[in-house]
Design a protein around this motif. Structure first.
Motif, PDB file in Angstrom:
ATOM      1  N   ARG A 279       0.824  -1.200   0.000  1.00 15.86           N
ATOM      2  CA  ARG A 279       0.000   0.000   0.000  1.00 15.86           C
ATOM      3  C   ARG A 279       0.864   1.258   0.000  1.00 15.86           C
ATOM      4  N   LYS A 280       1.990   1.201   0.707  1.00 16.18           N
ATOM      5  CA  LYS A 280       2.903   2.342   0.695  1.00 16.18           C
ATOM      6  C   LYS A 280       3.386   2.624  -0.728  1.00 16.18           C
ATOM      7  N   TRP A 281       3.700   1.545  -1.455  1.00 18.52           N
ATOM      8  CA  TRP A 281       4.172   1.764  -2.818  1.00 18.52           C
ATOM      9  C   TRP A 281       3.051   2.272  -3.716  1.00 18.52           C
ATOM     10  N   GLU A 282       1.832   1.829  -3.507  1.00 17.59           N
ATOM     11  CA  GLU A 282       0.711   2.358  -4.282  1.00 17.59           C
ATOM     12  C   GLU A 282       0.611   3.871  -4.123  1.00 17.59           C
ATOM     13  N   ILE A 283       0.778   4.342  -2.900  1.00 19.41           N
ATOM     14  CA  ILE A 283       0.707   5.780  -2.640  1.00 19.41           C
ATOM     15  C   ILE A 283       1.854   6.502  -3.335  1.00 19.41           C
ATOM     16  N   ALA A 284       3.074   5.996  -3.151  1.00 21.07           N
ATOM     17  CA  ALA A 284       4.235   6.638  -3.774  1.00 21.07           C
ATOM     18  C   ALA A 284       4.122   6.625  -5.296  1.00 21.07           C
ATOM     19  N   GLY A 285       3.741   5.488  -5.853  1.00 21.55           N
ATOM     20  CA  GLY A 285       3.604   5.402  -7.307  1.00 21.55           C
ATOM     21  C   GLY A 285       2.549   6.339  -7.842  1.00 21.55           C
ATOM     22  N   SER A 286       1.453   6.487  -7.102  1.00 17.76           N
ATOM     23  CA  SER A 286       0.395   7.402  -7.528  1.00 17.76           C
ATOM     24  C   SER A 286       0.883   8.846  -7.532  1.00 17.76           C
ATOM     25  N   LEU A 287       1.672   9.220  -6.526  1.00 18.87           N
ATOM     26  CA  LEU A 287       2.226  10.572  -6.477  1.00 18.87           C
ATOM     27  C   LEU A 287       3.170  10.820  -7.654  1.00 18.87           C
ATOM     28  N   ILE A 288       4.020   9.853  -7.928  1.00 19.46           N
ATOM     29  CA  ILE A 288       4.955   9.987  -9.055  1.00 19.46           C
ATOM     30  C   ILE A 288       4.188  10.131 -10.372  1.00 19.46           C
ATOM     31  N   ASP A 289       3.185   9.293 -10.569  1.00 11.98           N
ATOM     32  CA  ASP A 289       2.404   9.350 -11.802  1.00 11.98           C
ATOM     33  C   ASP A 289       1.699  10.696 -11.955  1.00 11.98           C
ATOM     34  N   SER A 290       1.187  11.238 -10.860  1.00 12.08           N
ATOM     35  CA  SER A 290       0.498  12.524 -10.916  1.00 12.08           C
ATOM     36  C   SER A 290       1.458  13.645 -11.311  1.00 12.08           C
ATOM     37  N   VAL A 291       2.676  13.618 -10.744  1.00 19.12           N
ATOM     38  CA  VAL A 291       3.667  14.635 -11.098  1.00 19.12           C
ATOM     39  C   VAL A 291       4.066  14.512 -12.567  1.00 19.12           C
ATOM     40  N   GLU A 292       4.233  13.286 -13.025  1.00 14.65           N
ATOM     41  CA  GLU A 292       4.573  13.076 -14.437  1.00 14.65           C
ATOM     42  C   GLU A 292       3.488  13.642 -15.347  1.00 14.65           C
ATOM     43  N   GLN A 293       2.229  13.377 -15.029  1.00 15.76           N
ATOM     44  CA  GLN A 293       1.124  13.851 -15.863  1.00 15.76           C
ATOM     45  C   GLN A 293       1.058  15.373 -15.926  1.00 15.76           C
TER      46      GLN A 293
END
Length: 347
Positions: A279-293
């Protein structure tokens, strides 16, 4: 482009204000309790940056990179507190790592320079594998809310190691510095004297900050950028921003000539929780994806004492996973100084 970031923020002050979030969870509460109050999208979506993109604002990065990752390390500890020593020694013993246990238990017998937290070479070596550079923010104060940390004068050669490794030496302002222009200047002078060079990057200890005054104090002291503004309870976007900006001072309607790199992802906001690692990685990955977008900047804080620390081995693996993922997404992974210099005339 519709205008500079600060101009858009000033024109839409109401939109800015409604996304001011101070945090509702303590470090040992799980994210699920936060989600019930504010929902997933608030944590993972940079609303203000999405708005800027719709208004036509965009940033270009070196070599056609799609977004940037600002790597930072607060150097809170140089000599492990007894609690750290006990935890790391026990962790090493549990894993059958007798050499690691000896290192954590007996380094003091050899002298201060053998502290496991003098680990800047090791951190930079990890980052070099991902073509990354970073910023190390050192403390230069004798005052702290918990305990005395270290004398910066003991680290002259280590500051040189950081600079020679292509990374940045910045100031980690003391707990009380944020509200004292004299203290900010004194700490800056002290660090620069030991470093024998200019210091232009800043983050205050415990993310202490007073808006807009602290920005003013930093600009007057000669800092070029700050990266204090962020949540110290949860990972996510403070005021919905992942883009650098120059602060607007509503008191007199002027722009403060300093770049703010909003803090998005800090180690303690994820790793000091009881939620599962997946779940921690889901949160981190979601943040990274949002910044990329959004084509923004993901500012990451990973404390230097998380490295060479046996009971925090998972934290280092998680950090490397962030680096690997971001490199695979065509990110420019750089220090705060590099990113602030790149964007200063573009915002």
């Amino acid at each position: 482009m519709a205008g500079h970031v600060s101009e858009v923020l000033r024109q839409n002050q109401d939109l800015w204000d409604q996304f001011s979030f101070k945090g509702v969870a303590t470090l040992n509460q799980e994210y699920e309790s936060v989600r019930k109050v504010i929902g997933d999208r608030f944590l993972t979506q940079p609303y203000m940056s999405e708005y800027l993109r719709k208004e036509g604002f965009s940033l270009e990065y070196p070599e056609g990179k799609g977004f940037a990752v600002c790597l930072t390390h607060d150097v809170d500890e140089i000599y492990p507190p007894l609690r750290h020593t006990a935890l790391s020694s026990a962790s090493s013993l549990t894993r059958g790592d007798l050499e690691g246990m000896k290192m954590h238990l007996f380094w003091r017998l050899k002298g201060k320079k053998f502290s496991p937290y003098i680990n800047f070479r090791e951190i930079m070596e990890i980052e070099r594998r991902y073509d990354a550079t970073s910023s190390f923010y050192f403390m230069a104060t004798d005052r702290d809310v918990l305990r005395f940390r270290y004398n910066i004068e003991d680290l002259g050669s280590e500051l040189g190691v950081v600079a020679d490794g292509g990374c940045e030496v910045g100031l980690h302002g003391g707990y009380y510095a944020f509200d004292s222009p004299a203290e900010i200047r004194a700490e800056k002078r002290r660090l620069e004297k030991v470093f024998n060079g200019p210091v232009t990057g800043y983050r205050n200890h415990y993310l202490q900050f007073k808006t807009p005054e602290t920005w003013d104090y930093l600009q007057q002291a000669g800092f070029r950028y700050d990266t204090t503004i962020g949540n110290n309870r949860i990972a996510g976007f403070k005021n919905g921003l992942c883009h650098p900006f120059k602060p607007h001072d509503a008191r007199d309607g002027r722009e403060i000539d300093i770049v703010e790199l909003p803090l998005v992802l800090a180690d303690f906001t994820l790793m000091n929780t009881g939620i599962p690692m997946g779940r921690k990685w889901e949160i981190a990955g979601s943040l990274i994806d949002s910044v990329e977008q959004c084509g923004g900047v993901l500012t990451v804080l990973w404390h230097s004492d998380a490295f060479n620390n046996s009971h925090l081995r998972d934290w280092v693996k998680f950090y490397e996973k962030i680096l690997e993922y971001c490199r695979g997404r065509n990110a420019w992974i750089a220090s705060g100084r590099e990113i602030a210099e790149w964007v200063k005339d573009k915002i």
